[in-house]
Scaffold this active site. Structure first.
Site, PDB file in Angstrom:
ATOM      1  N   ASP A 164       0.862  -1.193   0.000  1.00  0.00           N
ATOM      2  CA  ASP A 164       0.000   0.000   0.000  1.00  0.00           C
ATOM      3  C   ASP A 164       0.890   1.232   0.000  1.00  0.00           C
ATOM      4  O   ASP A 164       2.100   1.126   0.222  1.00  0.00           O
ATOM      5  CB  ASP A 164      -0.938  -0.016   1.210  1.00  0.00           C
ATOM      6  CG  ASP A 164      -2.227   0.767   0.952  1.00  0.00           C
ATOM      7  OD1 ASP A 164      -2.334   1.447  -0.093  1.00  0.00           O
ATOM      8  OD2 ASP A 164      -3.131   0.708   1.803  1.00  0.00           O
ATOM      9  N   GLU A 165       0.257   2.384  -0.273  1.00  0.00           N
ATOM     10  CA  GLU A 165       1.102   3.577  -0.344  1.00  0.00           C
ATOM     11  C   GLU A 165       1.421   4.132   1.033  1.00  0.00           C
ATOM     12  O   GLU A 165       2.511   4.595   1.269  1.00  0.00           O
ATOM     13  CB  GLU A 165       0.491   4.624  -1.292  1.00  0.00           C
ATOM     14  CG  GLU A 165      -0.465   5.633  -0.707  1.00  0.00           C
ATOM     15  CD  GLU A 165      -1.875   5.115  -0.501  1.00  0.00           C
ATOM     16  OE1 GLU A 165      -2.053   3.947  -0.086  1.00  0.00           O
ATOM     17  OE2 GLU A 165      -2.813   5.893  -0.722  1.00  0.00           O
TER      18      GLU A 165
ATOM     19  N   ASP B 271      -1.299   4.995   7.561  1.00  0.00           N
ATOM     20  CA  ASP B 271      -1.756   6.216   8.242  1.00  0.00           C
ATOM     21  C   ASP B 271      -2.388   5.807   9.574  1.00  0.00           C
ATOM     22  O   ASP B 271      -1.675   5.579  10.543  1.00  0.00           O
ATOM     23  CB  ASP B 271      -2.728   6.948   7.304  1.00  0.00           C
ATOM     24  CG  ASP B 271      -3.261   8.221   7.909  1.00  0.00           C
ATOM     25  OD1 ASP B 271      -2.510   8.911   8.613  1.00  0.00           O
ATOM     26  OD2 ASP B 271      -4.448   8.545   7.681  1.00  0.00           O
TER      27      ASP B 271
ATOM     28  N   ARG C 130      -3.857   3.019   9.883  1.00  0.00           N
ATOM     29  CA  ARG C 130      -3.679   1.569   9.759  1.00  0.00           C
ATOM     30  C   ARG C 130      -5.006   0.810   9.704  1.00  0.00           C
ATOM     31  O   ARG C 130      -5.023  -0.423   9.716  1.00  0.00           O
ATOM     32  CB  ARG C 130      -2.797   1.045  10.895  1.00  0.00           C
ATOM     33  CG  ARG C 130      -2.183  -0.289  10.590  1.00  0.00           C
ATOM     34  CD  ARG C 130      -1.217  -0.713  11.656  1.00  0.00           C
ATOM     35  NE  ARG C 130       0.094  -0.130  11.493  1.00  0.00           N
ATOM     36  CZ  ARG C 130       0.979  -0.009  12.469  1.00  0.00           C
ATOM     37  NH1 ARG C 130       0.695  -0.404  13.666  1.00  0.00           N
ATOM     38  NH2 ARG C 130       2.154   0.523  12.225  1.00  0.00           N
TER      39      ARG C 130
ATOM     40  N   THR D 234      -7.130   0.438   7.203  1.00  0.00           N
ATOM     41  CA  THR D 234      -7.267  -0.326   5.966  1.00  0.00           C
ATOM     42  C   THR D 234      -6.301  -1.511   5.955  1.00  0.00           C
ATOM     43  O   THR D 234      -6.696  -2.656   5.681  1.00  0.00           O
ATOM     44  CB  THR D 234      -6.977   0.587   4.753  1.00  0.00           C
ATOM     45  OG1 THR D 234      -7.823   1.720   4.840  1.00  0.00           O
ATOM     46  CG2 THR D 234      -7.197  -0.142   3.453  1.00  0.00           C
TER      47      THR D 234
ATOM     48  N   TRP E 185       0.028  15.594   5.470  1.00  0.00           N
ATOM     49  CA  TRP E 185      -0.720  15.100   4.322  1.00  0.00           C
ATOM     50  C   TRP E 185       0.233  14.941   3.140  1.00  0.00           C
ATOM     51  O   TRP E 185       0.871  15.904   2.710  1.00  0.00           O
ATOM     52  CB  TRP E 185      -1.876  16.037   3.953  1.00  0.00           C
ATOM     53  CG  TRP E 185      -2.750  15.388   2.932  1.00  0.00           C
ATOM     54  CD1 TRP E 185      -2.819  15.693   1.609  1.00  0.00           C
ATOM     55  CD2 TRP E 185      -3.642  14.286   3.141  1.00  0.00           C
ATOM     56  NE1 TRP E 185      -3.714  14.849   0.976  1.00  0.00           N
ATOM     57  CE2 TRP E 185      -4.231  13.977   1.898  1.00  0.00           C
ATOM     58  CE3 TRP E 185      -4.008  13.521   4.262  1.00  0.00           C
ATOM     59  CZ2 TRP E 185      -5.160  12.946   1.745  1.00  0.00           C
ATOM     60  CZ3 TRP E 185      -4.922  12.500   4.102  1.00  0.00           C
ATOM     61  CH2 TRP E 185      -5.484  12.229   2.854  1.00  0.00           C
ATOM     62  N   ILE E 186       0.326  13.723   2.646  1.00  0.00           N
ATOM     63  CA  ILE E 186       1.227  13.440   1.529  1.00  0.00           C
ATOM     64  C   ILE E 186       0.438  13.610   0.236  1.00  0.00           C
ATOM     65  O   ILE E 186      -0.622  13.007   0.070  1.00  0.00           O
ATOM     66  CB  ILE E 186       1.789  12.014   1.634  1.00  0.00           C
ATOM     67  CG1 ILE E 186       2.465  11.799   2.993  1.00  0.00           C
ATOM     68  CG2 ILE E 186       2.769  11.740   0.497  1.00  0.00           C
ATOM     69  CD1 ILE E 186       2.638  10.326   3.374  1.00  0.00           C
TER      70      ILE E 186
HETATM   71  P1  G4P Z   1      -4.011   2.847   6.310  1.00  0.00           P
HETATM   72  O1  G4P Z   1      -4.674   1.568   6.750  1.00  0.00           O
HETATM   73  O2  G4P Z   1      -3.276   2.670   5.021  1.00  0.00           O
HETATM   74  O3  G4P Z   1      -3.265   3.493   7.412  1.00  0.00           O
HETATM   75  O4  G4P Z   1      -5.003   3.897   5.860  1.00  0.00           O
HETATM   76  P2  G4P Z   1      -6.314   4.497   6.557  1.00  0.00           P
HETATM   77  O5  G4P Z   1      -7.276   3.386   6.726  1.00  0.00           O
HETATM   78  O6  G4P Z   1      -5.959   5.350   7.704  1.00  0.00           O
HETATM   79  O7  G4P Z   1      -6.843   5.453   5.424  1.00  0.00           O
HETATM   80  C1  G4P Z   1      -6.689   5.035   4.185  1.00  0.00           C
HETATM   81  C2  G4P Z   1      -7.102   6.094   3.211  1.00  0.00           C
HETATM   82  O8  G4P Z   1      -6.528   7.359   3.538  1.00  0.00           O
HETATM   83  C3  G4P Z   1      -6.521   5.678   1.909  1.00  0.00           C
HETATM   84  O9  G4P Z   1      -7.381   6.078   0.914  1.00  0.00           O
HETATM   85  C4  G4P Z   1      -5.242   6.472   1.870  1.00  0.00           C
HETATM   86  O10 G4P Z   1      -4.838   6.642   0.553  1.00  0.00           O
HETATM   87  C5  G4P Z   1      -5.676   7.764   2.519  1.00  0.00           C
HETATM   88  N1  G4P Z   1      -4.568   8.533   3.102  1.00  0.00           N
HETATM   89  C6  G4P Z   1      -4.122   8.492   4.369  1.00  0.00           C
HETATM   90  N2  G4P Z   1      -3.113   9.369   4.545  1.00  0.00           N
HETATM   91  C7  G4P Z   1      -2.924   9.966   3.350  1.00  0.00           C
HETATM   92  C8  G4P Z   1      -2.016  10.983   2.882  1.00  0.00           C
HETATM   93  O11 G4P Z   1      -1.187  11.512   3.622  1.00  0.00           O
HETATM   94  N3  G4P Z   1      -2.134  11.352   1.604  1.00  0.00           N
HETATM   95  C9  G4P Z   1      -3.060  10.793   0.752  1.00  0.00           C
HETATM   96  N4  G4P Z   1      -3.075  11.232  -0.504  1.00  0.00           N
HETATM   97  N5  G4P Z   1      -3.930   9.827   1.145  1.00  0.00           N
HETATM   98  C10 G4P Z   1      -3.847   9.427   2.427  1.00  0.00           C
HETATM   99  P3  G4P Z   1      -8.521   5.131   0.424  1.00  0.00           P
HETATM  100  O12 G4P Z   1      -9.814   5.744   0.756  1.00  0.00           O
HETATM  101  O13 G4P Z   1      -8.274   3.744   0.923  1.00  0.00           O
HETATM  102  O14 G4P Z   1      -8.390   5.147  -1.086  1.00  0.00           O
HETATM  103  P4  G4P Z   1      -7.182   5.234  -2.111  1.00  0.00           P
HETATM  104  O15 G4P Z   1      -6.726   6.649  -2.070  1.00  0.00           O
HETATM  105  O16 G4P Z   1      -6.097   4.282  -1.699  1.00  0.00           O
HETATM  106  O17 G4P Z   1      -7.866   4.861  -3.345  1.00  0.00           O
HETATM  107 MG    MG Z   2      -4.638   3.422   0.095  1.00  0.00          MG
END
Ligand code: G4P
Ligand code: MG
Length: 179
Positions: free
Chosen positions: A94-95, A98, A100, A102, A151-152
Site C-alpha cells: 500500500d502507499e 496512516d 492503519r 485499511t 498530508w502526503i
Molecule cells: P491505512 O490503513 O493505510 O493506514 O489507511 P487508513 O485506513 O488510515 O486510510 C486510508 C485512506 O486514507 C486511503 O485512501 C489512503 O490513501 C488515505 N490517506 C491516508 N493518509 C494519506 C495521505 O497523507 N495522503 C493521501 N493522498 N492519502 C492518504 P482510500 O480511501 O483507501 O483510497 P485510495 O486513495 O487508496 O484509493
Molecule cells: Mg490506500
C-alpha cells in the site's frame, strides 16, 4: 496540516529502497497483493525490482466526495482467497500506513486463509497513534520512509503534474526509513 508533495521519481526511488530492504532481509514472496487504489502504482514499480505477480484488492475509506467513512469498505476482493493464499508467501503493498485501519483490516482478512507468511510494504509510514496493531503473525514490515504526520500529496492525484514536480523538491529531506 503541512503537505508533502512527491514526484513519481521520488516514489520510484523509495520503491527501490524498499526492494533493497526486502532483498537484504531475504524475504522471497510468491506474489504481491496491492491495496487499491493507492497501492497499485507502488506495486507495479516494485515489480520492476522484484518480479512477482500482482493481484489486487480494492478498499476505500474515503467516499467519492472525499468524505471519510466510518470504516474501510471492500470494493473488490480476491477471486478464490482460499486457494490463492493458503500456504503462500504474500507481500501486501500500500502507499501509506496512516491510521492503519485499511491495512489492519486487510491483514486480518488475509490471515484467515492461512498464508505461509504475509509481510507488509508501504511507501510511507506516519509516526502517529494507530487504530490497530500489526497482527503478531506479521513478522516483516517494510516502509520506504518514516514520516511525521502530514498530508502526503501523491503524484497520481495531481491535476497538474508539472506543478506537482515543482513542489516536490525536498527542502528538508525526510529521514530514510530504517528497518
Ligand atoms: P491505512 O490503513 O493505510 O493506514 O489507511 P487508513 O485506513 O488510515 O486510510 C486510508 C485512506 O486514507 C486511503 O485512501 C489512503 O490513501 C488515505 N490517506 C491516508 N493518509 C494519506 C495521505 O497523507 N495522503 C493521501 N493522498 N492519502 C492518504 P482510500 O480511501 O483507501 O483510497 P485510495 O486513495 O487508496 O484509493
Ligand atoms: Mg490506500
Amino acid at each position: 496540516m503541512e503537505k508533502l508533495f512527491l514526484s513519481y521519481n521520488q516514489i520510484h526511488q523509495t520503491v527501490k529502497e524498499i526492494a533493497g530492504q526486502i532483498n537484504a532481509d531475504g524475504y522471497s514472496f510468491d506474489f504481491m497483493i496491492a491495496i487499491g487504489t493507492g497501492g497499485f502504482i507502488p506495486a507495479r514499480m516494485l515489480k520492476t525490482f522484484i518480479n512477482r505477480p500482482i493481484v489486487t484488492v480494492g478498499m476505500a475509506y474515503y467516499d467519492l466526495d472525499d468524505n471519510k467513512m466510518d470504516a474501510p469498505v471492500i470494493t473488490q476482493w480476491l477471486d478464490d482467497p482460499i486457494n490463492q493464499i493458503k500456504g503462500r508467501k504474500v507481500l501486501l503493498v500500500d502507499e501509506v500506513d496512516d491510521t492503519r485501519s485499511t491495512i489492519g483490516f486487510c491483514l486480518e482478512r488475509l490471515l484467515r486463509h492461512d498464508p505461509a507468511e504475509i509481510a507488509v510494504a508501504v511507501l510511507h509510514n506516519k509516526n502517529k497513534p494507530k487504530s490497530r496493531e500489526i497482527p503478531t503473525e506479521v513478522k516483516r514490515y517494510y516502509s520506504g520512509l518514516e514520516l511525521e504526520d502530514r498530508w502526503i500529496c501523491y503524484p497520481w492525484d495531481a491535476d497538474d503534474i508539472w506543478e506537482q514536480d515543482r513542489q516536490a523538491v525536498w527542502s528538508d529531506p525526510p529521514e530514510k526509513g530504517i528497518n
